[in-house]
Write an enzyme that holds these catalytic residues in place. Structure first.
Site: not given
Ligand code: CP
Length: 404
Positions: A93-94, A122, A180, A143
């Site tokens: 999703r993110t 490397k 998050h 992320r």
């Molecule tokens: N809610 C969320 O962060 O979903 P993903 O891990 O799929 O990005």
């Protein structure tokens, strides 16, 4: 730190340790430029005014993008910008909602989702990778499983700024088990839309809110004065932490944390004292049944076994007791919402998906609108979106339907 110094082949954040260890409130001003956010690292960076503004811009983007002229306006708005999606921890999703948000605003993007396909294989330091991205792109959305990495990258960019070298905004799209913040944004946006109590069939004197008030005379619009339940792995869920900190900014809020009585699964002492200092009331009932009829919103999370596979003390936990059932949902207030950041497993059976209180698919879609609003804001284009809308778009189009 001198940004030209060598980092070595592995992720070494030692040069940033002193800054990383400070209290969040001290760090927040450093993540701003000219009274606007420059980097997005923590949910606590957002105050109520900015949350309202971003939710408003998100709703405008949604409405404008449904119109061909509006779509073209948005697509041209930032077509001179490029963004890097650096996701070395899995995401559906993110990653996709950020990609879609960039497309909506006409921003080209590139991605790395597996560092072993980059020169990190490397031996290149991830910090050097990020500095390289800043050479080619105008924003880095990242992320990582390393909690402090995005924050350290923000400081790296600030150091480059101090040396008058090229630097770009860093957006934290999930930092280990820590934070998050953009998930918290889409959660707030969804809750705001839910507690607007609007419906496409609203008429003066007989709106959805009027009807609800007959059954719930004390019901008020908005996020304040509500009871929010968090169920499941509230100790290790980064989305719980980020959202709870934002909800604490609203008045007269009660947060119920419903989780097994295990130190890793309950909210941390640190978060509890932080929330209490913000003035929220905290309840920690043993069972979902204890509060299901009282909550205005239930935020369900999955148990994140991947973090502690070797911890034997977790083997005796009765996870089943923290699963939602259609019977439990039938006891909820008729207007209450059920959210889940996803991915889900068995904690919400699919039989619940058709209940009008199940908002989690709308919630995931809202991520695209609010992330578009955030990106527009970070590129200082939010004002142009609002002007385009108020200059006449809203007079000629009637897409003013609920965002959910
Ligand atoms: N809610 C969320 O962060 O979903 P993903 O891990 O799929 O990005």
């Amino acid at each position: 730190m001198d940004p030209n110094s060598k980092e070595g082949g592995v992720l070494d954040l030692s040069a940033f340790q002193k800054r990383l260890q400070r209290a969040t409130r001290i760090k927040i001003p450093e993540l701003q430029r000219n009274d606007r956010l420059k980097h997005v690292i923590f949910s606590q960076q957002f105050d109520k005014g900015l949350l309202d503004h971003l939710c408003n811009v998100a709703s405008i983007i949604k409405q404008v993008s449904l119109d061909k002229d509006g779509y073209r306006f948005l697509r041209d708005l930032l077509c001179h910008k490029r963004a890097m999606l650096y996701f070395t921890q899995p995401s559906t999703r993110t990653f996709l909602s950020f990609s879609a948000a960039l497309q909506l605003l006409g921003i080209q993007s590139a991605e790395i989702r597996d560092a072993s396909f980059s020169s990190e294989y490397k031996g290149e330091s991830p910090l050097d990778s990020v500095r390289m991205f800043s050479s080619y792109f105008d924003m880095i959305i990242m992320r990582s499983k390393v909690p402090d990495f995005a924050e350290a990258c923000a400081y790296l960019m600030n150091d480059l700024d101090d040396f008058n070298q090229r630097n770009v905004p860093i957006v934290n799209a999930g930092a280990g088990a820590d934070e998050h913040p953009t998930q918290a944004l889409l959660d707030i946006y969804t809750i705001q839309r839910t507690f607007a109590f609007e419906s496409d069939t609203d008429k003066p004197g007989s709106s959805r809110f009027d009807v609800l008030r007959r059954k719930y005379p004390d019901l008020k619009k908005g996020l304040s004065g509500k009871i929010y339940g968090f169920v499941g792995d509230v100790g290790r869920g980064r989305t719980v932490r980020s959202l709870a900190q934002l909800l604490a900014k609203y008045e007269d809020v009660t947060l119920c944390f419903i989780s097994p009585n295990h130190p890793k699964l309950r909210i941390s002492e640190n978060l509890r004292s932080q929330l209490l200092d913000s003035g929220v009331k905290i309840l920690e009932p043993e069972l979902i049944e204890d509060v299901i009829g009282k909550v205005d919103l239930l935020y369900v999370t999955r148990f994140q076994q991947e973090h502690d596979r070797d911890d034997r003390s977790l083997e005796s936990v009765d996870y089943q007791a923290y699963h939602l059932t259609p019977e439990l949902v039938s006891q909820m207030k008729s207007y209450a919402g059920i959210l889940h950041p996803f991915p889900r497993r068995e904690e919400i059976p699919t039989a619940i998906d058709s209940d009008p209180r199940a908002l989690y698919f709308h919630q995931a879609r809202n991520g695209m609108w609010i992330r578009s609003a955030l990106i527009a804001y970070l590129f200082d284009a939010d004002g142009r979106i609002v002007s385009y809308y108020t200059r006449g778009f809203s007079n000629h189009h009637d897409y003013n339907k609920g965002v959910l």
